[in-house]
Design a protein around this motif. Structure first.
Motif, PDB file in Angstrom:
ATOM      1  N   LEU A  15      -1.415 -48.129  13.226  1.00 40.41           N
ATOM      2  CA  LEU A  15      -0.454 -49.011  13.893  1.00 40.41           C
ATOM      3  C   LEU A  15      -0.655 -48.995  15.405  1.00 40.41           C
ATOM      4  CD1 LEU A  15       2.832 -48.263  11.925  1.00 40.41           C
ATOM      5  CD2 LEU A  15       1.500 -50.370  11.861  1.00 40.41           C
ATOM      6  N   ASP A  16      -1.005 -47.826  15.948  1.00 43.19           N
ATOM      7  CA  ASP A  16      -1.226 -47.717  17.393  1.00 43.19           C
ATOM      8  C   ASP A  16      -2.526 -48.391  17.828  1.00 43.19           C
ATOM      9  OD1 ASP A  16       1.109 -46.303  17.697  1.00 43.19           O
ATOM     10  OD2 ASP A  16       0.127 -44.331  17.683  1.00 43.19           O
ATOM     11  N   ASN A  17      -3.530 -48.396  16.953  1.00 42.18           N
ATOM     12  CA  ASN A  17      -4.872 -48.837  17.348  1.00 42.18           C
ATOM     13  C   ASN A  17      -5.314 -50.169  16.760  1.00 42.18           C
ATOM     14  OD1 ASN A  17      -5.241 -46.408  18.801  1.00 42.18           O
ATOM     15  ND2 ASN A  17      -5.829 -45.360  16.930  1.00 42.18           N
ATOM     16  N   ASN A  18      -4.559 -50.724  15.851  1.00 44.26           N
ATOM     17  CA  ASN A  18      -5.011 -51.934  15.168  1.00 44.26           C
ATOM     18  C   ASN A  18      -3.871 -52.954  15.154  1.00 44.26           C
ATOM     19  OD1 ASN A  18      -5.752 -53.885  13.212  1.00 44.26           O
ATOM     20  ND2 ASN A  18      -7.107 -52.407  12.220  1.00 44.26           N
ATOM     21  N   GLN A  19      -4.028 -53.996  15.940  1.00 40.51           N
ATOM     22  CA  GLN A  19      -2.978 -55.018  16.051  1.00 40.51           C
ATOM     23  C   GLN A  19      -2.756 -55.774  14.743  1.00 40.51           C
ATOM     24  OE1 GLN A  19      -0.808 -55.473  18.572  1.00 40.51           O
ATOM     25  NE2 GLN A  19      -1.750 -53.620  19.366  1.00 40.51           N
ATOM     26  N   ALA A  20      -3.815 -55.947  13.957  1.00 36.78           N
ATOM     27  CA  ALA A  20      -3.674 -56.655  12.684  1.00 36.78           C
ATOM     28  C   ALA A  20      -2.790 -55.859  11.723  1.00 36.78           C
ATOM     29  CB  ALA A  20      -5.052 -56.914  12.063  1.00 36.78           C
ATOM     30  N   VAL A  21      -2.985 -54.564  11.679  1.00 35.37           N
ATOM     31  CA  VAL A  21      -2.152 -53.717  10.818  1.00 35.37           C
ATOM     32  C   VAL A  21      -0.720 -53.723  11.335  1.00 35.37           C
ATOM     33  CG1 VAL A  21      -1.762 -51.359  10.003  1.00 35.37           C
ATOM     34  CG2 VAL A  21      -4.079 -52.264  10.093  1.00 35.37           C
ATOM     35  N   LYS A  22      -0.561 -53.643  12.641  1.00 33.71           N
ATOM     36  CA  LYS A  22       0.777 -53.662  13.240  1.00 33.71           C
ATOM     37  C   LYS A  22       1.494 -54.972  12.910  1.00 33.71           C
ATOM     38  CE  LYS A  22       3.173 -52.722  17.524  1.00 33.71           C
ATOM     39  NZ  LYS A  22       3.078 -52.246  18.892  1.00 33.71           N
ATOM     40  N   ALA A  23       0.784 -56.083  13.003  1.00 29.71           N
ATOM     41  CA  ALA A  23       1.379 -57.383  12.677  1.00 29.71           C
ATOM     42  C   ALA A  23       1.731 -57.463  11.194  1.00 29.71           C
ATOM     43  CB  ALA A  23       0.428 -58.501  13.054  1.00 29.71           C
ATOM     44  N   PHE A  24       0.901 -56.865  10.342  1.00 30.07           N
ATOM     45  CA  PHE A  24       1.172 -56.861   8.893  1.00 30.07           C
ATOM     46  C   PHE A  24       2.452 -56.099   8.595  1.00 30.07           C
ATOM     47  CE2 PHE A  24       0.815 -54.565   4.848  1.00 30.07           C
ATOM     48  CZ  PHE A  24       0.769 -55.629   3.969  1.00 30.07           C
ATOM     49  N   VAL A  25       2.615 -54.938   9.211  1.00 27.70           N
ATOM     50  CA  VAL A  25       3.767 -54.100   8.929  1.00 27.70           C
ATOM     51  C   VAL A  25       5.028 -54.658   9.570  1.00 27.70           C
ATOM     52  CG1 VAL A  25       4.785 -51.811   9.342  1.00 27.70           C
ATOM     53  CG2 VAL A  25       2.416 -52.013   8.568  1.00 27.70           C
ATOM     54  N   GLU A  26       4.919 -55.077  10.820  1.00 34.97           N
ATOM     55  CA  GLU A  26       6.107 -55.524  11.558  1.00 34.97           C
ATOM     56  C   GLU A  26       6.451 -56.967  11.340  1.00 34.97           C
ATOM     57  OE1 GLU A  26       5.373 -54.428  15.602  1.00 34.97           O
ATOM     58  OE2 GLU A  26       5.548 -52.282  15.163  1.00 34.97           O
ATOM     59  N   GLY A  27       5.548 -57.734  10.768  1.00 34.21           N
ATOM     60  CA  GLY A  27       5.777 -59.149  10.573  1.00 34.21           C
ATOM     61  C   GLY A  27       5.433 -59.926  11.820  1.00 34.21           C
ATOM     62  N   PRO A  28       5.571 -61.238  11.774  1.00 32.86           N
ATOM     63  CA  PRO A  28       5.225 -62.054  12.942  1.00 32.86           C
ATOM     64  C   PRO A  28       6.169 -61.770  14.101  1.00 32.86           C
ATOM     65  CG  PRO A  28       6.245 -63.405  11.245  1.00 32.86           C
ATOM     66  CD  PRO A  28       6.058 -62.031  10.662  1.00 32.86           C
TER      67      PRO A  28
END
Length: 118
Positions: A102-115
């Protein structure tokens, strides 16, 4: 005999499914322990990420319960052999890896947190 003749397609299909399950289990069990553990850890990473996405932060016990329920469904035979303490430590490792992602990958962060609403 009449039952076999009337239901042979179902019998053949059931035998094929049973054979496929036996082959899949045999392949998994035949893997060295490190590979088995690596596959379970990969699956756990997915499961904790889904739990984080579904439940959000601050819900540690609920996430652990959700992941454990999924684990029991996915690996019922392994769930009988693994203590809850060992399972919990494996989940902690997967959570650490997920947080790093989550700290290093924006795609994963967007997947988890939503748009984002920016």
């Amino acid at each position: 005999m009449e039952f076999i003749i009337e239901n042979w397609p179902l019998i053949v299909a059931a035998l094929a499914v049973i054979a496929a399950v036996v082959v899949a289990v045999a392949r998994f069990v035949g893997l060295p322990t490190e590979k088995q553990l690596a596959k379970v850890k990969e699956w756990l990473l997915w499961a904790v990420t889904e739990a984080e996405k579904d439940l959000g932060g601050g819900t540690g016990k609920l996430k652990l319960r959700q992941v454990y329920d999924l684990f029991v469904q996915r690996f019922p035979w392994l769930a009988k052999a693994v203590s809850f303490e060992l399972f919990s430590s494996l989940v902690d490792e997967a959570l650490d890896e997920m947080r790093e992602m989550l700290d290093n990958n924006q795609a994963v962060k967007a997947f988890v947190e939503g748009p984002s609403n920016e």
